[in-house]
Design a protein around this motif. Structure first.
Motif, short mmCIF file in Angstrom:
data_model
loop_
_atom_site.label_atom_id
_atom_site.label_comp_id
_atom_site.label_asym_id
_atom_site.label_seq_id
_atom_site.Cartn_x
_atom_site.Cartn_y
_atom_site.Cartn_z
N PHE A 127 -4.24 -5.36 2.21
CA PHE A 127 -5.16 -5.88 3.23
C PHE A 127 -6.59 -5.38 3.00
O PHE A 127 -7.30 -4.99 3.92
CB PHE A 127 -4.67 -5.47 4.64
CG PHE A 127 -3.27 -5.88 4.93
CD1 PHE A 127 -2.92 -7.22 5.09
CD2 PHE A 127 -2.27 -4.91 5.00
CE1 PHE A 127 -1.62 -7.58 5.34
CE2 PHE A 127 -0.96 -5.28 5.25
CZ PHE A 127 -0.62 -6.63 5.42
N GLY A 128 -6.99 -5.38 1.73
CA GLY A 128 -8.36 -5.01 1.38
C GLY A 128 -8.62 -3.53 1.27
O GLY A 128 -9.78 -3.12 1.04
N VAL A 129 -7.59 -2.70 1.44
CA VAL A 129 -7.77 -1.24 1.40
C VAL A 129 -6.88 -0.67 0.30
O VAL A 129 -5.71 -1.05 0.16
CB VAL A 129 -7.39 -0.60 2.76
CG1 VAL A 129 -7.52 0.92 2.69
CG2 VAL A 129 -8.28 -1.16 3.86
N VAL A 130 -7.43 0.26 -0.48
CA VAL A 130 -6.65 0.90 -1.55
C VAL A 130 -5.67 1.89 -0.95
O VAL A 130 -6.03 2.75 -0.14
CB VAL A 130 -7.58 1.64 -2.54
CG1 VAL A 130 -6.76 2.39 -3.59
CG2 VAL A 130 -8.52 0.67 -3.22
N ASP A 131 -4.40 1.78 -1.33
CA ASP A 131 -3.36 2.72 -0.90
C ASP A 131 -3.37 3.89 -1.88
O ASP A 131 -2.71 3.88 -2.92
CB ASP A 131 -1.99 2.03 -0.91
CG ASP A 131 -0.89 2.92 -0.34
OD1 ASP A 131 -1.08 4.15 -0.31
OD2 ASP A 131 0.18 2.39 0.02
N TRP A 132 -4.16 4.93 -1.57
CA TRP A 132 -4.35 6.06 -2.49
C TRP A 132 -3.07 6.83 -2.72
O TRP A 132 -2.84 7.37 -3.81
CB TRP A 132 -5.44 7.00 -1.96
CG TRP A 132 -6.79 6.34 -1.90
CD1 TRP A 132 -7.46 5.97 -0.78
CD2 TRP A 132 -7.60 5.96 -3.02
NE1 TRP A 132 -8.66 5.37 -1.12
CE2 TRP A 132 -8.77 5.36 -2.48
CE3 TRP A 132 -7.47 6.06 -4.39
CZ2 TRP A 132 -9.79 4.87 -3.29
CZ3 TRP A 132 -8.48 5.59 -5.20
CH2 TRP A 132 -9.62 4.99 -4.66
N LYS A 133 -2.22 6.90 -1.71
CA LYS A 133 -0.96 7.63 -1.86
C LYS A 133 -0.06 6.93 -2.89
O LYS A 133 0.55 7.58 -3.75
CB LYS A 133 -0.25 7.71 -0.51
CG LYS A 133 1.01 8.58 -0.55
CD LYS A 133 1.62 8.74 0.84
CE LYS A 133 2.87 9.62 0.78
NZ LYS A 133 3.49 9.77 2.12
N ALA A 134 -0.01 5.60 -2.82
CA ALA A 134 0.80 4.84 -3.79
C ALA A 134 0.22 5.00 -5.20
O ALA A 134 0.98 5.14 -6.18
CB ALA A 134 0.83 3.36 -3.39
N MET A 135 -1.11 5.00 -5.31
CA MET A 135 -1.73 5.17 -6.62
C MET A 135 -1.43 6.57 -7.18
O MET A 135 -1.13 6.72 -8.37
CB MET A 135 -3.24 4.97 -6.52
CG MET A 135 -3.94 5.04 -7.89
SD MET A 135 -5.76 4.94 -7.82
CE MET A 135 -5.99 3.19 -7.54
#
Length: 501
Positions: A108-116
């Motif tokens: 939804f337009g936001v980077v999922d830093w935890k998944a990265m």
């Protein structure tokens, strides 16, 4: 798995690759050796998609392919770990690993830093590197950055169907023996995931790691050696091969130097991690060449003399004065000129014209009360354009638009016109065609005859031998051997390689 058939690549005035045949099988480690200018870098760029071949075929599993750029090569499973690391220092480790491929972590337009971060940990585990993926890359050691580069390339596993081919460009150039052993152990383990092409100047390492070795010379593959199929000496002979044309390097113009006039003296000079216990003298009229592989310490020696690096141990003298604390400005004031390897980045200012570049280091000599005497600058530039046969329509020509050879002449004129009598030349003929190289050789001989002391890092061993009065072989930051190079009694390339590798 991956194959090149009769691949050719030409540049203006240079036939860089001549009918190259090359193949690598699944899980293989293939070595690629040759001296500077042999065509190794061009071949790697063709494999990686940075260059497109002018002839021949590139085949993957028997199917002909053509890459317009490196990204297309990566989509077919070809990755590269660069000698000059490509990581961006101010990004985190995980941002570097997935640079250009962040979309998979956007929700939804936001980077999922935890998944990265979790995905980055999985990639780092492949190379057995236990670090925080959120760490800023600049805080890593060199070997850690090298492993992050490798982890980044291994992300191709998840994106590509089929086998991987990973190019390793001089990966051990600045690693310690223990770090080299760690890297080699890792590469052997990773052959279950990928095939590797290993490029290095260090013959012992290539022979230790490789299943086969391709030997290149003058744009051709001159031999393919199976593991244990030849000694290091035999391979070195194939690398250097031909006889040298003594006239080409102007050996007949070599004159004795003035042994009574010492311009530069290093005594036990050391910089931790770069050079150790360096001692030599440069005399008026002497061409002293530093020979070694990439990362051996040659550039650090030049930059120390120029004042860009400060000795931690030992003493540097320029014309008898202690120069340990000199800045580049002070070195220039004492007659030192520096022609860097990257002339377009450090040598000239593109966008400025010829006369502005020529007088850039000596503007105080052409000004009164802070006002430049432009007519004087232009007259000086016209004189040197004529002296060096610089191909420019006038002194107003943009330096960035000149050919490499003419840019190099402008850089040399900048220092010589200012009266520099100590010249530091770092690969002055790199990227030049044969005619432009000959012009540079003439200039080196002319400077020597005029009493200029020259410290040279040459592009090839033949060039080093042909131009020098003295050769010093540098390996791992230390001096290995010094050769006198009197006409008719010069060392051979093989003599130098014995101490380089």
């Amino acid at each position: 798995m991956y194959e090149l058939k009769s691949v050719d690549k030409k540049f203006p005035g240079v036939h860089a690759l001549k009918s190259i045949n090359f193949h690598i099988k699944r899980g293989e480690i293939v070595g690629l050796v040759g001296e500077n200018g042999a065509g190794k870098s061009t071949l790697m760029k063709v494999i990686y998609g940075a260059y497109q071949p002018d002839g021949g075929q590139v085949l993957i599993n028997g199917t002909s392919v053509r890459f317009a750029n490196p990204r297309q090569a990566m989509e077919k499973g070809i990755g590269m770990v660069f000698q000059e690391q490509s990581l961006i220092p101010n990004l985190t480790v995980m941002e570097n690993i997935f640079l250009g491929y962040e979309r998979q972590f956007v929700r939804f337009g936001v980077v999922d830093w935890k998944a990265m971060a979790n995905a980055a940990k999985a990639q780092l585990a492949k190379v057995k590197l236990d670090i925080d993926p959120a760490m800023v890359t600049s805080k890593l050691s060199f070997v850690q950055r090298q492993l992050v580069e490798l982890a980044k390339v291994l992300t191709l596993e998840e994106r590509v169907k089929g086998d991987l081919v990973i190019l390793l460009d001089e990966p051990t150039s600045v690693l310690s023996k223990d770090e080299v052993a760690l890297l080699f152990k890792l590469v052997r383990e990773l052959t279950t995931r990928a095939a590797f092409i290993f490029v290095s100047h260090r013959m012992d390492e290539v022979m230790e790691l490789s299943d086969r070795i391709y030997v290149m010379k003058d744009g051709e593959v001159v031999d393919v050696v199976e593991r244990g199929g030849a000694t290091a000496e035999a391979i070195q002979h194939k690398m250097v091969g031909r006889n040298v044309d003594k006239q080409y390097y102007r050996e007949h113009l070599q004159q004795p130097f003035d042994q009574s006039n010492v311009l530069v003296e290093m005594t036990g000079v050391g910089l931790p991690g770069r050079i150790q216990d360096i001692s030599f003298k440069v005399h008026a009229g002497e061409v002293l060449c530093l020979v070694g592989t990439e990362g051996s310490g040659r550039e650090a020696i030049l930059r120390t003399i120029y004042g860009m690096l400060t000795p931690v141990t030992g003493q540097l003298k320029i014309k008898g004065a202690n120069a340990n604390g000199y800045s580049p400005r002070q070195s220039v004031a004492h007659g030192v000129g520096y022609v860097p390897r990257e002339r377009k980045i450090e040598g000239i200012v593109a966008g400025m014209n010829v006369y502005e570049n020529m007088t850039l280091s000596q503007m105080k000599n052409h000004s009164s009360s802070g006002v430049l005497r432009v007519a004087e600058e232009r007259a000086l530039a016209r004189d040197w354009i004529k002296k060096l046969s610089i191909k420019a329509h006038s002194e107003f020509a943009d330096c960035g638009n000149l050919s490499g050879g003419n840019q190099q002449k402008v850089v040399l004129a900048k220092w010589r016109s200012g009266g520099s009598d100590i010249m530091l030349l770092d690969h002055p003929t790199r990227g030049l065609d044969i005619g432009a190289k000959e012009d540079v050789y003439d200039m080196i001989r002319a400077m020597s005859a005029a009493g200029v002391g020259i410290v040279l890092v040459a592009d090839t061993l033949e060039e080093a031998i042909g131009l020098s009065h003295t050769i010093i072989v540098v390996k791992d930051g230390r001096m290995q051997k010094q050769f006198a190079c009197e006409p008719g009694a010069k060392p051979t390339p093989f003599d130098l390689l014995h101490y380089m590798i």
